[in-house]
Design a protein around this motif. Structure first.
Motif, PDB file in Angstrom:
ATOM      1  N   ALA A 126       0.849  -1.146  -0.157  1.00 30.39           N
ATOM      2  CA  ALA A 126      -0.071  -0.057  -0.146  1.00 30.39           C
ATOM      3  C   ALA A 126       1.056   1.222   0.114  1.00 30.39           C
ATOM      4  O   ALA A 126       0.381   2.159  -0.738  1.00 30.39           O
ATOM      5  CB  ALA A 126      -0.721  -0.071   1.192  1.00 30.39           C
ATOM      6  N   THR A 127       1.918   1.268   0.650  1.00 31.45           N
ATOM      7  CA  THR A 127       2.815   2.377   0.863  1.00 31.45           C
ATOM      8  C   THR A 127       3.559   2.543  -0.332  1.00 31.45           C
ATOM      9  O   THR A 127       3.666   3.749  -1.034  1.00 31.45           O
ATOM     10  CB  THR A 127       3.974   1.986   1.988  1.00 31.45           C
ATOM     11  N   LEU A 128       3.937   1.458  -1.110  1.00 29.77           N
ATOM     12  CA  LEU A 128       4.742   1.445  -2.368  1.00 29.77           C
ATOM     13  C   LEU A 128       3.776   2.264  -3.258  1.00 29.77           C
ATOM     14  O   LEU A 128       4.162   3.321  -4.411  1.00 29.77           O
ATOM     15  CB  LEU A 128       5.074   0.304  -2.740  1.00 29.77           C
ATOM     16  N   ILE A 129       2.584   1.672  -3.483  1.00 27.56           N
ATOM     17  CA  ILE A 129       1.697   2.145  -4.456  1.00 27.56           C
ATOM     18  C   ILE A 129       1.180   3.655  -4.019  1.00 27.56           C
ATOM     19  O   ILE A 129       1.128   4.296  -5.086  1.00 27.56           O
ATOM     20  CB  ILE A 129       0.204   1.289  -4.566  1.00 27.56           C
ATOM     21  N   ALA A 130       0.945   3.986  -2.941  1.00 29.54           N
ATOM     22  CA  ALA A 130       0.841   5.490  -2.822  1.00 29.54           C
ATOM     23  C   ALA A 130       1.742   6.378  -2.995  1.00 29.54           C
ATOM     24  O   ALA A 130       1.502   7.491  -3.680  1.00 29.54           O
ATOM     25  CB  ALA A 130       0.317   5.642  -1.111  1.00 29.54           C
ATOM     26  N   SER A 131       3.070   5.970  -2.697  1.00 25.05           N
ATOM     27  CA  SER A 131       4.149   6.635  -3.264  1.00 25.05           C
ATOM     28  C   SER A 131       4.191   6.895  -4.817  1.00 25.05           C
ATOM     29  O   SER A 131       4.473   7.955  -5.338  1.00 25.05           O
ATOM     30  CB  SER A 131       5.272   5.865  -2.525  1.00 25.05           C
ATOM     31  N   ALA A 132       4.090   5.475  -5.260  1.00 24.54           N
ATOM     32  CA  ALA A 132       4.120   5.632  -6.955  1.00 24.54           C
ATOM     33  C   ALA A 132       3.041   6.585  -7.348  1.00 24.54           C
ATOM     34  O   ALA A 132       3.184   7.510  -8.385  1.00 24.54           O
ATOM     35  CB  ALA A 132       3.942   4.287  -7.511  1.00 24.54           C
ATOM     36  N   LEU A 133       1.773   6.604  -6.867  1.00 24.49           N
ATOM     37  CA  LEU A 133       0.875   7.294  -7.291  1.00 24.49           C
ATOM     38  C   LEU A 133       1.027   8.809  -6.849  1.00 24.49           C
ATOM     39  O   LEU A 133       0.718   9.880  -7.894  1.00 24.49           O
ATOM     40  CB  LEU A 133      -0.599   7.094  -6.851  1.00 24.49           C
ATOM     41  N   MET A 179       3.866   8.494   3.690  1.00 24.10           N
ATOM     42  CA  MET A 179       4.600   8.783   4.609  1.00 24.10           C
ATOM     43  C   MET A 179       4.159   8.092   5.811  1.00 24.10           C
ATOM     44  O   MET A 179       4.998   7.491   6.596  1.00 24.10           O
ATOM     45  CB  MET A 179       4.452  10.385   4.867  1.00 24.10           C
ATOM     46  N   ALA A 180       2.878   7.973   6.155  1.00 21.42           N
ATOM     47  CA  ALA A 180       2.271   7.099   7.152  1.00 21.42           C
ATOM     48  C   ALA A 180       2.699   5.702   7.216  1.00 21.42           C
ATOM     49  O   ALA A 180       2.957   5.013   7.815  1.00 21.42           O
ATOM     50  CB  ALA A 180       0.784   7.234   7.365  1.00 21.42           C
ATOM     51  N   GLY A 181       2.729   5.216   5.874  1.00 23.74           N
ATOM     52  CA  GLY A 181       3.065   3.849   5.631  1.00 23.74           C
ATOM     53  C   GLY A 181       4.456   3.360   5.994  1.00 23.74           C
ATOM     54  O   GLY A 181       5.050   2.556   6.659  1.00 23.74           O
ATOM     55  N   GLY A 182       5.461   4.221   5.508  1.00 20.71           N
ATOM     56  CA  GLY A 182       6.735   4.396   5.581  1.00 20.71           C
ATOM     57  C   GLY A 182       7.173   4.163   6.944  1.00 20.71           C
ATOM     58  O   GLY A 182       7.948   3.593   7.673  1.00 20.71           O
ATOM     59  N   VAL A 183       6.520   5.228   7.754  1.00 18.16           N
ATOM     60  CA  VAL A 183       6.861   5.380   9.274  1.00 18.16           C
ATOM     61  C   VAL A 183       6.292   3.943  10.028  1.00 18.16           C
ATOM     62  O   VAL A 183       7.003   3.606  11.018  1.00 18.16           O
ATOM     63  CB  VAL A 183       6.161   6.571   9.872  1.00 18.16           C
ATOM     64  N   LEU A 184       5.218   3.519   9.364  1.00 18.28           N
ATOM     65  CA  LEU A 184       4.620   2.440  10.311  1.00 18.28           C
ATOM     66  C   LEU A 184       5.551   1.338   9.845  1.00 18.28           C
ATOM     67  O   LEU A 184       5.854   0.284  10.804  1.00 18.28           O
ATOM     68  CB  LEU A 184       3.300   2.037   9.714  1.00 18.28           C
ATOM     69  N   LEU A 185       6.031   0.981   8.814  1.00 21.68           N
ATOM     70  CA  LEU A 185       7.132  -0.029   8.564  1.00 21.68           C
ATOM     71  C   LEU A 185       8.235   0.180   9.544  1.00 21.68           C
ATOM     72  O   LEU A 185       8.657  -0.982   9.718  1.00 21.68           O
ATOM     73  CB  LEU A 185       7.451   0.100   6.980  1.00 21.68           C
ATOM     74  N   ALA A 186       8.771   1.246   9.578  1.00 20.83           N
ATOM     75  CA  ALA A 186       9.935   1.504  10.226  1.00 20.83           C
ATOM     76  C   ALA A 186       9.753   1.212  11.947  1.00 20.83           C
ATOM     77  O   ALA A 186      10.591   0.489  12.582  1.00 20.83           O
ATOM     78  CB  ALA A 186      10.627   2.899  10.040  1.00 20.83           C
ATOM     79  N   LEU A 187       8.593   1.720  12.259  1.00 20.37           N
ATOM     80  CA  LEU A 187       8.171   1.863  13.821  1.00 20.37           C
ATOM     81  C   LEU A 187       7.787   0.471  14.111  1.00 20.37           C
ATOM     82  O   LEU A 187       8.188  -0.236  15.302  1.00 20.37           O
ATOM     83  CB  LEU A 187       7.137   2.852  14.247  1.00 20.37           C
ATOM     84  N   ASP A 188       7.256  -0.500  12.938  1.00 19.58           N
ATOM     85  CA  ASP A 188       6.790  -1.904  13.626  1.00 19.58           C
ATOM     86  C   ASP A 188       8.039  -2.827  13.644  1.00 19.58           C
ATOM     87  O   ASP A 188       7.866  -3.710  14.442  1.00 19.58           O
ATOM     88  CB  ASP A 188       5.903  -2.360  12.225  1.00 19.58           C
ATOM     89  N   VAL A 189       9.320  -2.263  13.213  1.00 22.68           N
ATOM     90  CA  VAL A 189      10.385  -3.217  13.494  1.00 22.68           C
ATOM     91  C   VAL A 189      10.746  -3.022  14.838  1.00 22.68           C
ATOM     92  O   VAL A 189      11.338  -3.616  15.596  1.00 22.68           O
ATOM     93  CB  VAL A 189      11.379  -2.679  12.486  1.00 22.68           C
ATOM     94  N   VAL A 190      10.825  -1.769  15.250  1.00 26.39           N
ATOM     95  CA  VAL A 190      11.549  -1.326  16.639  1.00 26.39           C
ATOM     96  C   VAL A 190      10.537  -1.459  17.896  1.00 26.39           C
ATOM     97  O   VAL A 190      10.917  -1.056  19.121  1.00 26.39           O
ATOM     98  CB  VAL A 190      12.448  -0.001  16.668  1.00 26.39           C
ATOM     99  N   LEU A 191       9.248  -1.113  17.558  1.00 21.63           N
ATOM    100  CA  LEU A 191       8.127  -1.077  18.336  1.00 21.63           C
ATOM    101  C   LEU A 191       7.153  -2.053  18.502  1.00 21.63           C
ATOM    102  O   LEU A 191       7.075  -2.733  17.429  1.00 21.63           O
ATOM    103  CB  LEU A 191       7.461   0.290  18.527  1.00 21.63           C
ATOM    104  N   SER A 192       6.478  -2.412  19.716  1.00 19.47           N
ATOM    105  CA  SER A 192       5.212  -3.287  19.328  1.00 19.47           C
ATOM    106  C   SER A 192       4.143  -2.657  18.089  1.00 19.47           C
ATOM    107  O   SER A 192       4.322  -1.575  18.231  1.00 19.47           O
ATOM    108  CB  SER A 192       4.438  -3.447  20.663  1.00 19.47           C
ATOM    109  N   ARG A 193       3.489  -3.498  17.600  1.00 18.49           N
ATOM    110  CA  ARG A 193       2.776  -3.055  16.748  1.00 18.49           C
ATOM    111  C   ARG A 193       1.600  -2.111  16.909  1.00 18.49           C
ATOM    112  O   ARG A 193       1.336  -1.175  16.395  1.00 18.49           O
ATOM    113  CB  ARG A 193       1.974  -4.198  16.013  1.00 18.49           C
ATOM    114  N   PRO A 194       1.145  -2.449  18.145  1.00 23.39           N
ATOM    115  CA  PRO A 194      -0.120  -1.554  18.645  1.00 23.39           C
ATOM    116  C   PRO A 194       0.458  -0.279  19.016  1.00 23.39           C
ATOM    117  O   PRO A 194      -0.126   0.918  18.501  1.00 23.39           O
ATOM    118  CB  PRO A 194      -0.586  -2.225  19.946  1.00 23.39           C
ATOM    119  N   VAL A 195       1.704  -0.021  19.328  1.00 23.19           N
ATOM    120  CA  VAL A 195       2.160   1.165  19.639  1.00 23.19           C
ATOM    121  C   VAL A 195       2.646   1.892  18.456  1.00 23.19           C
ATOM    122  O   VAL A 195       2.404   3.014  18.322  1.00 23.19           O
ATOM    123  CB  VAL A 195       3.603   0.982  20.615  1.00 23.19           C
ATOM    124  N   ALA A 196       3.116   1.174  17.488  1.00 17.39           N
ATOM    125  CA  ALA A 196       3.522   1.768  16.010  1.00 17.39           C
ATOM    126  C   ALA A 196       2.242   2.313  15.457  1.00 17.39           C
ATOM    127  O   ALA A 196       2.128   3.439  14.811  1.00 17.39           O
ATOM    128  CB  ALA A 196       4.048   0.683  15.181  1.00 17.39           C
TER     129      ALA A 196
END
Length: 162
Positions: free
Chosen positions: A66-73, A116-133
């Motif tokens: 979804a993030t890649l598609i939104a970025s391409a659009l 932007m939201a998708g990119g941040v979510l991808l990064a935060l999901d790696v370093v934080l719990s998913r609900p916090v991200a």
């Protein structure tokens, strides 16, 4: 009450000058948006080929897609005015060019926020719990909405009142 030089000059503009000014303002805005969006898009393209990403769960893959598609659009919408201008150049369509470019930019900004939201979510999901991200990304979306939508609308409303 005295008028500012800028508002006085705007009152003195004919429609062609006003369209030229709006076109130049849009181009300046697009230059900023294009660069950042293209960098984000390029970064996202590289993620999909990382071995660690291949092992990620389905949620991460869906967010990535979804993030890649939104970025391409967003990139397509921010670059569309160039093609539009080339096609209608010297056809006496500056009024339509400015109107269409304005709409393309607004829609492009909406896709940029999603990217932007998708990119941040991808990064935060790696370093934080998913609900916090997810909570932090929701807060970031609210932040974008406040500064990209609410503040300008409040300023415009106050300006109309005076």
């Amino acid at each position: 009450m005295t008028r500012s030089n800028a508002s006085y000059r705007r009152e003195e503009e004919d429609s062609g000058e006003r369209l030229d000014r709006h076109w130049n303002e849009l181009l300046q805005e697009l230059r900023l948006a294009q660069t950042g969006t293209q960098i984000l898009f390029a970064f996202l393209l590289g993620i999909g080929f990382q071995s660690q990403f291949q092992a990620a769960d389905q949620f991460t893959h869906h967010v990535y897609a979804a993030t890649l598609i939104a970025s391409a659009l967003a990139v397509a919408l921010f670059l569309a005015p160039i093609s539009f201008h080339r096609i209608v150049h010297r056809q006496g369509l500056r009024d339509r060019l400015v109107t269409v470019t304005d709409r393309l930019t607004q829609i492009g900004l909406a896709f940029l926020v999603v990217a932007m939201a998708g990119g941040v979510l991808l990064a935060l999901d790696v370093v934080l719990s998913r609900p916090v991200a997810l909570g932090l990304v929701t807060g970031i979306l609210v932040w974008f909405a406040i500064f990209w939508l609410v503040v300008p609308l409040v300023v415009r409303a106050r300006s109309a009142e005076s």
